[in-house]
Write a protein that holds these residues in place. Structure first.
Motif, PDB file in Angstrom:
ATOM      1  N   ALA A  43      12.053   5.850   7.355  1.00 36.67           N
ATOM      2  CA  ALA A  43      11.102   5.466   8.403  1.00 36.67           C
ATOM      3  C   ALA A  43       9.735   5.141   7.808  1.00 36.67           C
ATOM      4  N   GLN A  44       9.289   5.933   6.833  1.00 40.65           N
ATOM      5  CA  GLN A  44       8.008   5.672   6.183  1.00 40.65           C
ATOM      6  C   GLN A  44       8.056   4.360   5.409  1.00 40.65           C
ATOM      7  N   LEU A  45       9.156   4.114   4.741  1.00 44.23           N
ATOM      8  CA  LEU A  45       9.299   2.873   3.983  1.00 44.23           C
ATOM      9  C   LEU A  45       9.294   1.663   4.913  1.00 44.23           C
ATOM     10  N   ARG A  46       9.982   1.756   6.052  1.00 46.56           N
ATOM     11  CA  ARG A  46       9.969   0.673   7.050  1.00 46.56           C
ATOM     12  C   ARG A  46       8.551   0.426   7.555  1.00 46.56           C
ATOM     13  N   GLU A  47       7.815   1.508   7.809  1.00 49.40           N
ATOM     14  CA  GLU A  47       6.448   1.385   8.303  1.00 49.40           C
ATOM     15  C   GLU A  47       5.556   0.678   7.282  1.00 49.40           C
ATOM     16  N   LEU A  48       5.657   1.063   6.022  1.00 46.29           N
ATOM     17  CA  LEU A  48       4.850   0.417   4.989  1.00 46.29           C
ATOM     18  C   LEU A  48       5.239  -1.046   4.814  1.00 46.29           C
ATOM     19  N   ARG A  49       6.521  -1.338   4.875  1.00 46.18           N
ATOM     20  CA  ARG A  49       6.968  -2.732   4.769  1.00 46.18           C
ATOM     21  C   ARG A  49       6.459  -3.551   5.950  1.00 46.18           C
ATOM     22  N   SER A  50       6.478  -2.951   7.113  1.00 41.95           N
ATOM     23  CA  SER A  50       5.975  -3.629   8.307  1.00 41.95           C
ATOM     24  C   SER A  50       4.483  -3.932   8.171  1.00 41.95           C
ATOM     25  N   PRO A 110       0.833  -1.200   0.000  1.00 38.74           N
ATOM     26  CA  PRO A 110       0.000   0.000   0.000  1.00 38.74           C
ATOM     27  C   PRO A 110       0.865   1.247   0.000  1.00 38.74           C
ATOM     28  N   LEU A 111       0.568   2.131  -0.905  1.00 37.90           N
ATOM     29  CA  LEU A 111       1.329   3.358  -1.002  1.00 37.90           C
ATOM     30  C   LEU A 111       0.585   4.543  -0.437  1.00 37.90           C
ATOM     31  N   ALA A 112      -0.652   4.351  -0.078  1.00 36.10           N
ATOM     32  CA  ALA A 112      -1.438   5.418   0.520  1.00 36.10           C
ATOM     33  C   ALA A 112      -1.943   4.927   1.859  1.00 36.10           C
ATOM     34  N   VAL A 113      -1.927   5.798   2.827  1.00 39.94           N
ATOM     35  CA  VAL A 113      -2.444   5.469   4.141  1.00 39.94           C
ATOM     36  C   VAL A 113      -3.611   6.392   4.435  1.00 39.94           C
ATOM     37  N   PRO A 114      -4.394   6.074   5.472  1.00 35.04           N
ATOM     38  CA  PRO A 114      -5.504   6.964   5.803  1.00 35.04           C
ATOM     39  C   PRO A 114      -5.020   8.392   6.014  1.00 35.04           C
ATOM     40  N   ALA A 115      -5.923   9.292   5.860  1.00 35.99           N
ATOM     41  CA  ALA A 115      -5.602  10.707   6.031  1.00 35.99           C
ATOM     42  C   ALA A 115      -4.956  10.934   7.386  1.00 35.99           C
ATOM     43  N   PRO A 116      -4.003  11.851   7.462  1.00 38.91           N
ATOM     44  CA  PRO A 116      -3.332  12.123   8.732  1.00 38.91           C
ATOM     45  C   PRO A 116      -4.330  12.527   9.810  1.00 38.91           C
ATOM     46  N   ALA A 117      -3.957  12.252  11.053  1.00 39.47           N
ATOM     47  CA  ALA A 117      -4.829  12.561  12.183  1.00 39.47           C
ATOM     48  C   ALA A 117      -5.006  14.063  12.350  1.00 39.47           C
ATOM     49  N   SER A 118      -3.992  14.820  11.986  1.00 37.75           N
ATOM     50  CA  SER A 118      -4.137  16.269  12.098  1.00 37.75           C
ATOM     51  C   SER A 118      -3.866  16.905  10.746  1.00 37.75           C
ATOM     52  N   ALA A 119      -4.374  18.077  10.563  1.00 35.69           N
ATOM     53  CA  ALA A 119      -4.218  18.762   9.291  1.00 35.69           C
ATOM     54  C   ALA A 119      -2.765  19.148   9.045  1.00 35.69           C
ATOM     55  N   THR A 120      -1.950  19.231  10.099  1.00 31.42           N
ATOM     56  CA  THR A 120      -0.566  19.646   9.936  1.00 31.42           C
ATOM     57  C   THR A 120       0.362  18.464   9.692  1.00 31.42           C
ATOM     58  N   ALA A 121      -0.092  17.236   9.882  1.00 31.89           N
ATOM     59  CA  ALA A 121       0.762  16.074   9.662  1.00 31.89           C
ATOM     60  C   ALA A 121       0.974  15.884   8.168  1.00 31.89           C
ATOM     61  N   PRO A 122       2.230  15.597   7.774  1.00 33.25           N
ATOM     62  CA  PRO A 122       2.482  15.429   6.346  1.00 33.25           C
ATOM     63  C   PRO A 122       1.907  14.120   5.831  1.00 33.25           C
TER      64      PRO A 122
END
Length: 187
Positions: free
Chosen positions: A51-58, A27-39
Motif C-alpha cells: 500500500a505504501q509503495l502504491r501511494e508513493l508511485r501514485s 520520493p522515499l520520505a514523506v512529511p512527518a506523520p500527523a500523529s506521533a503514533t502513526a508509523p
C-alpha cells in the motif's frame, strides 16, 4: 497556508526531489506523520508494504503529470516551507492532515486543478478509471478563466445531470469551449 504549500504536502516530496529541477526521483520520505503514533514510511523501497509503495508511485505519477511550470511552483512552495521553523512546518502538515481526504487528493493534480478541485469534484471526482486520463487532459488544457467558469457549471449541475453535462463538456472541441461554458454557466 499558500495553495502550493498544500500541494507540496499532498505530494509528500522530499526536499531532494524538489530541489533537483532536471531530475525527479521517487520520493522515499514523506512529511512527518500527523500523529506521533502513526508509523513513518521506511527509507528504502524494499521496506515498504504494498500500500505504501502504491501511494508513493501514485504521488510520483502525479508529479510527472504536472507541467514544468506547475513543478516550478511546487518547488518554490517547498523552498518557502523549508525556510519555516520546524514547528511551523509541522503545524502545516497537521493542518493539511486534518483536511478531508478528497481535498488532499485534489492537490495531487497540481496547483491549478488542486486549487479548484473541491468545486469540480461533483462533475469529475468520481469518474470511472477509463475516463480519468481523458478528463484530466481536457482539464489541464483549460485557461484559468475557463476553469473558473467550469467550477460554476459543476456547482450548479444537479447530481442527476452530472454524467450528461460532463460528457457534453468533454465532447466539445477546444475552440468551442468558451461558447459552451458561457451557455452553461447560468444553468
Amino acid at each position: 497556508m499558500s495553495k502550493p504549500a498544500f500541494l507540496l504536502i499532498a505530494l509528500g516530496l522530499s526536499s531532494a526531489a524538489i530541489a533537483a529541477p532536471n531530475r525527479v526521483e521517487v520520493p522515499l520520505a514523506v512529511p512527518a506523520p500527523a500523529s506521533a503514533t502513526a508509523p513513518a514510511i521506511p527509507a528504502t523501497p524494499a521496506a515498504l508494504d504494498p500500500a505504501q509503495l502504491r501511494e508513493l508511485r501514485s504521488r510520483y505519477a502525479a508529479w510527472q503529470a504536472m507541467t514544468e511550470s506547475e513543478r516550478a511552483r511546487v518547488r518554490a512552495a517547498a523552498a518557502r516551507v523549508a525556510a519555516l521553523p520546524p514547528a511551523q512546518q509541522q503545524a502545516l502538515r497537521q493542518r493539511f492532515a486534518e483536511q478531508d481526504q478528497r481535498f488532499r487528493d485534489g492537490w495531487l493534480l497540481g496547483p491549478q486543478l488542486g486549487h479548484e478541485f473541491t468545486k469540480l469534484q461533483g462533475l469529475f471526482g468520481y469518474l470511472p478509471a477509463e475516463q480519468r486520463p481523458t478528463a484530466l487532459a481536457v482539464l489541464r488544457q483549460l485557461t484559468p478563466s475557463q476553469l473558473t467558469q467550469l467550477t460554476l457549471v459543476a456547482q450548479r449541475t444537479p447530481p442527476q445531470d452530472r454524467d450528461r453535462v460532463r460528457a457534453e463538456f468533454l465532447g466539445v472541441a477546444p475552440a468551442a469551449r468558451d461558447s459552451w461554458l458561457r451557455e452553461n454557466v447560468g444553468h
